[in-house]
Design an enzyme around this catalytic site. Structure first.
Site, PDB file in Angstrom:
ATOM      1  N   HIS A 182       0.828  -1.211   0.000  1.00  0.00           N
ATOM      2  CA  HIS A 182       0.000   0.000   0.000  1.00  0.00           C
ATOM      3  C   HIS A 182       0.859   1.255   0.000  1.00  0.00           C
ATOM      4  O   HIS A 182       0.966   1.962   1.000  1.00  0.00           O
ATOM      5  CB  HIS A 182      -0.970  -0.018   1.189  1.00  0.00           C
ATOM      6  CG  HIS A 182      -2.050  -1.040   1.020  1.00  0.00           C
ATOM      7  ND1 HIS A 182      -2.024  -2.261   1.655  1.00  0.00           N
ATOM      8  CD2 HIS A 182      -3.163  -1.030   0.244  1.00  0.00           C
ATOM      9  CE1 HIS A 182      -3.097  -2.953   1.293  1.00  0.00           C
ATOM     10  NE2 HIS A 182      -3.804  -2.239   0.446  1.00  0.00           N
ATOM     11  N   PHE A 184       2.801   4.507  -2.786  1.00  0.00           N
ATOM     12  CA  PHE A 184       2.424   5.444  -3.844  1.00  0.00           C
ATOM     13  C   PHE A 184       2.300   4.756  -5.210  1.00  0.00           C
ATOM     14  O   PHE A 184       1.485   5.151  -6.042  1.00  0.00           O
ATOM     15  CB  PHE A 184       3.423   6.603  -3.916  1.00  0.00           C
ATOM     16  CG  PHE A 184       3.111   7.591  -5.012  1.00  0.00           C
ATOM     17  CD1 PHE A 184       1.926   8.323  -4.997  1.00  0.00           C
ATOM     18  CD2 PHE A 184       3.983   7.781  -6.072  1.00  0.00           C
ATOM     19  CE1 PHE A 184       1.618   9.225  -6.007  1.00  0.00           C
ATOM     20  CE2 PHE A 184       3.693   8.687  -7.088  1.00  0.00           C
ATOM     21  CZ  PHE A 184       2.510   9.401  -7.058  1.00  0.00           C
ATOM     22  N   ARG A 185       3.091   3.692  -5.436  1.00  0.00           N
ATOM     23  CA  ARG A 185       2.987   3.002  -6.729  1.00  0.00           C
ATOM     24  C   ARG A 185       1.621   2.320  -6.864  1.00  0.00           C
ATOM     25  O   ARG A 185       1.059   2.248  -7.946  1.00  0.00           O
ATOM     26  CB  ARG A 185       4.136   2.002  -6.907  1.00  0.00           C
ATOM     27  CG  ARG A 185       4.343   1.577  -8.359  1.00  0.00           C
ATOM     28  CD  ARG A 185       5.546   0.669  -8.524  1.00  0.00           C
ATOM     29  NE  ARG A 185       6.800   1.318  -8.204  1.00  0.00           N
ATOM     30  CZ  ARG A 185       7.455   2.130  -9.030  1.00  0.00           C
ATOM     31  NH1 ARG A 185       6.998   2.352 -10.242  1.00  0.00           N
ATOM     32  NH2 ARG A 185       8.579   2.697  -8.659  1.00  0.00           N
ATOM     33  N   HIS A 222      -7.246   7.117  -2.516  1.00  0.00           N
ATOM     34  CA  HIS A 222      -7.989   6.059  -1.830  1.00  0.00           C
ATOM     35  C   HIS A 222      -7.237   5.297  -0.732  1.00  0.00           C
ATOM     36  O   HIS A 222      -7.865   4.653   0.099  1.00  0.00           O
ATOM     37  CB  HIS A 222      -8.557   5.066  -2.850  1.00  0.00           C
ATOM     38  CG  HIS A 222      -7.591   3.986  -3.209  1.00  0.00           C
ATOM     39  ND1 HIS A 222      -6.540   4.170  -4.061  1.00  0.00           N
ATOM     40  CD2 HIS A 222      -7.486   2.706  -2.764  1.00  0.00           C
ATOM     41  CE1 HIS A 222      -5.854   3.062  -4.157  1.00  0.00           C
ATOM     42  NE2 HIS A 222      -6.395   2.145  -3.384  1.00  0.00           N
ATOM     43  N   ASP A 332      -9.045  -0.836  -7.818  1.00  0.00           N
ATOM     44  CA  ASP A 332      -8.257  -1.080  -6.611  1.00  0.00           C
ATOM     45  C   ASP A 332      -7.636  -2.480  -6.598  1.00  0.00           C
ATOM     46  O   ASP A 332      -6.534  -2.670  -6.100  1.00  0.00           O
ATOM     47  CB  ASP A 332      -9.159  -0.885  -5.375  1.00  0.00           C
ATOM     48  CG  ASP A 332      -8.368  -0.794  -4.089  1.00  0.00           C
ATOM     49  OD1 ASP A 332      -7.130  -0.606  -4.154  1.00  0.00           O
ATOM     50  OD2 ASP A 332      -8.989  -0.900  -3.006  1.00  0.00           O
ATOM     51  N   TYR A 354       1.186  -8.840   4.258  1.00  0.00           N
ATOM     52  CA  TYR A 354       0.367  -9.759   5.060  1.00  0.00           C
ATOM     53  C   TYR A 354       1.217 -10.448   6.130  1.00  0.00           C
ATOM     54  O   TYR A 354       0.813 -10.552   7.286  1.00  0.00           O
ATOM     55  CB  TYR A 354      -0.255 -10.842   4.163  1.00  0.00           C
ATOM     56  CG  TYR A 354      -1.465 -10.405   3.375  1.00  0.00           C
ATOM     57  CD1 TYR A 354      -2.057  -9.154   3.567  1.00  0.00           C
ATOM     58  CD2 TYR A 354      -2.041 -11.251   2.421  1.00  0.00           C
ATOM     59  CE1 TYR A 354      -3.166  -8.768   2.838  1.00  0.00           C
ATOM     60  CE2 TYR A 354      -3.166 -10.875   1.697  1.00  0.00           C
ATOM     61  CZ  TYR A 354      -3.720  -9.636   1.899  1.00  0.00           C
ATOM     62  OH  TYR A 354      -4.826  -9.254   1.183  1.00  0.00           O
ATOM     63  N   ALA A 382      -3.397 -18.388  -2.718  1.00  0.00           N
ATOM     64  CA  ALA A 382      -3.856 -17.038  -2.398  1.00  0.00           C
ATOM     65  C   ALA A 382      -4.559 -16.428  -3.607  1.00  0.00           C
ATOM     66  O   ALA A 382      -5.571 -15.737  -3.469  1.00  0.00           O
ATOM     67  CB  ALA A 382      -2.676 -16.171  -1.991  1.00  0.00           C
TER      68      ALA A 382
HETATM   69 ZN   LIG Z   1      -5.899   0.257  -2.601  1.00  0.00          ZN
END
Ligand SMILES: [Zn+2]
EC number: 3.1.4.-
Length: 460
Positions: A182, A184-185, A222, A332, A354, A382
C-alpha cells in the site's frame, strides 16, 4: 647558525629528541672551510639542554591551550546536540498530540519535480492496462498523473491552477507510506487503471466531467497514509484509528480524512475555484467512493450493482453512484488484469505486507487470518480463490454494461486464473512427490527393520 653532524658527516637535527652529547659528535659552523673539531664539554651542552626544556615547555603550553580550546568547543557541541535532541523530541511530541501520530500533513515547499515530456508512446500506453507500472520513478508517475488531469479536461473543467495541481500531487505522494504494497505506486496503479477504464468505456460520453474528476481524485487518494496493517488488525489491536472511527472502516475513513486535510490547504486545493454547492457534492462523492474500497463491503456493493445493471440508467443518480463505487473497487484490485510480468511482483508485495501483519499478530497474541499466515498460504492458493470468486464475477458484471472490457480486462483475468491453477498443480505434484519420497524412506526403513527382526527370530 650551527649545524651538527655525526662522525660520518651526516646531519643531526637539533630537536628535543636528539641523542645526548658525546665526544663523537662534531659541530660545524655553516659556510666555513674550518675542519670539524671534536665537540667537547662546552657551554653548548647546557645551551642545548636549556633550549630543549624551553622548547618542550612552549610545546606543552601550546598543546594544553589547544586541548583546552577543543574541550571547550566539544563541550559546546555536546550542549548544542543535547539542545537539538530536546527540540526534536518536543516537536515529535507536539506532532503526536496534535494529529494522532502520523496524520500531520507533510507537503514539500515548491513543486520541484521536473516537467517530464511524456513521449507519444507513453501517452498511448498510459491508456492501457498493459502499461508497465514498474518502469517509472515517483516523479515520472507524478507527471503521468498530472497529464491525466490535463488530458481528461479536468484542469479546465474545475478551473484548476496548474501549479496547485502539481503541489497537490506532491502532497499526495508524500502522504503515502513506503509499505510493501500500500504505497504510492499502488496509488498510481489504481489511478492509471481508472484512467484506462474511463477511456476504454468512453465514460466521458455517458457521465459528466465532474464524475471523471470524482473517479480520478478518489482513486488517487484512496489509500492515503495506509499504515500497512488492515482493518482487522486495527480493530483487534484496538488502535487509535479503530477507536476514532468506532471500528467502522477505520482505514478507509482515515484515507478519506487525510485526503481532505490535504485539500484543506489552500496551496493544494485543486477544487479551490469550484462553487460551494458543487464542491459539497464532489466531497460527498469522493467520500462515498473511498469508503467503498473497504473489501468488507464487497458483497453488499456488488449485489446492489447486480440489481441495477440489467436496467442500467445513466440518468439515474443512484445507478451512476453505484457504478462509480464498483469502478473504483475494480481498479483497486485490478493487478491481475495486467500482464503476468507486471502483476506477479504485486502478489509478493501483498504477501510481504500480510506476513508483516500476521507475524505482529502472533507476537501480540491476536487472531491470525489463514490467508496471511506464512505457514499456511502459498502464492497460487492465495490467488486462485481471489481471482475466481472476487475478481472475475465483479468484472463480468461490469462487462454487461461495457462489453469492450471482455477482451482487454476479463480475458487477462481468466488467463491469470489458469496460470495460477497450473502453478498450483505443480506445487501439489511437488508435495505429492515429497510425500511419496518420505513414505518410501519410511517403507524401506520398515522393511529393513522387519527383516532384521525376522532373521533374529529365525535365529532364535
Ligand atoms: Zn488500494
Amino acid at each position: 647558525a650551527i649545524t651538527m653532524v655525526d662522525p660520518e658527516g651526516a646531519l643531526v637535527s637539533i630537536d628535543p629528541t636528539m641523542p645526548t652529547n658525546s665526544p663523537n659528535l662534531f659541530s660545524v659552523r655553516r659556510n666555513t672551510s674550518m675542519t670539524p673539531e671534536p665537540f667537547k664539554q662546552t657551554p653548548f651542552t647546557y645551551l642545548c639542554r636549556a633550549f630543549r626544556i624551553n622548547e618542550l615547555k612552549t610545546e606543552v603550553t601550546n598543546r594544553l591551550a589547544m586541548l583546552e580550546k577543543r574541550v571547550e568547543l566539544e563541550g559546546l557541541k555536546v550542549v548544542e546536540i543535547e539542545k537539538c535532541k530536546n527540540d526534536l523530541k518536543k516537536l515529535r511530541d507536539e506532532m503526536t498530540s496534535r494529529g494522532g501520530g502520523r496524520s500531520m500533513i507533510q507537503i514539500r515547499d515548491v513543486p520541484s519535480y521536473p516537467k517530464y515530456t511524456l513521449s507519444q508512446e507513453t501517452i498511448e500506453a498510459l491508456k492501457k492496462p498493459t502499461f508497465d507500472v514498474w518502469h517509472w520513478e515517483h516523479n515520472e508517475m507524478l507527471s503521468c498523473l498530472e497529464y491525466m488531469y490535463h488530458d481528461l479536461g479536468l484542469v479546465k473543467e474545475f478551473n484548476m491552477n496548474p501549479i496547485t495541481l502539481k503541489r497537490w500531487l506532491l502532497g499526495i505522494q508524500e502522504n503515502y507510506r513506503s509499505n510493501p504494497f500500500h504505497n504510492f505506486r499502488h496509488c498510481f496503479c489504481v489511478s492509471q487503471m481508472m484512467y484506462g477504464m474511463i477511456n476504454l468505456c468512453n465514460l466521458p460520453e455517458k457521465m459528466t466531467l465532474t464524475d471523471m474528476g470524482i473517479l480520478m481524485t478518489a482513486a488517487v487518494c484512496h489509500d492515503l497514509d495506509h499504515p500497512g496493517y488492515n482493518n482487522t488488525y486495527q480493530i483487534n489491536a484496538r488502535t487509535e484509528l479503530a477507536v476514532r472511527y468506532n471500528d467502522i472502516s477505520p482505514l478507509e475513513n482515515h484515507h478519506c480524512a487525510v485526503a481532505f486535510q490535504i485539500l484543506s490547504l489552500p496551496e493544494c486545493n485543486i477544487f479551490a475555484n469550484v462553487e460551494l454547492e458543487a464542491y459539497k457534492q464532489i466531497r460527498q462523492a469522493i467520500i462515498t467512493l473511498i469508503l467503498a474500497t473497504d473489501m468488507a463491503r464487497h458483497g453488499e456493493i456488488l449485489d446492489s450493482f447486480k440489481h441495477k445493471v440489467d436496467s442500467f440508467d445513466f440518468t439515474n443518480e443512484e445507478h451512476v453512484t453505484c457504478l462509480k463505487m464498483v469502478l473504483i473497487k475494480c481498479c483497486d484490485i485490478s493487478n491481475e488484469v495486467r500482464p503476468t510480468e507486471v502483476a506477479e511482483p504485486w502478489v509478493d508485495c501483498l504477501l510481504e505486507e500480510y506476513f508483516m501483519q500476521s507475524d505482529r499478530e502472533k507476537t501480540e497474541g491476536l487472531p491470525v487470518a489463514p490467508f496471511m499466515d506464512r505457514d499456511k498460504v502459498t502464492k497460487p492458493t492465495a490467488q486462485i480463490g481471489f481471482i475466481k470468486f472476487v475478481l472475475i464475477p465483479m468484472f463480468e458484471t461490469v462487462m454487461k454494461l461495457f462489453p469492450q472490457i471482455e477482451e482487454i480486462m476479463v480475458q487477462p483475468l481468466r488467463d491469470s486464473r489458469d496460470h495460477y491453477e497450473e502453478l498450483k498443480q505443480i506445487d501439489d505434484a511437488m508435495t505429492e512427490v515429497g510425500h511419496l519420497f518420505s513414505l518410501n524412506i519410511t517403507l524401506s526403513f520398515r522393511v529393513g527393520v522387519n527383516s532384521i527382526l525376522n532373521s533374529r527370530q529365525l535365529r532364535k
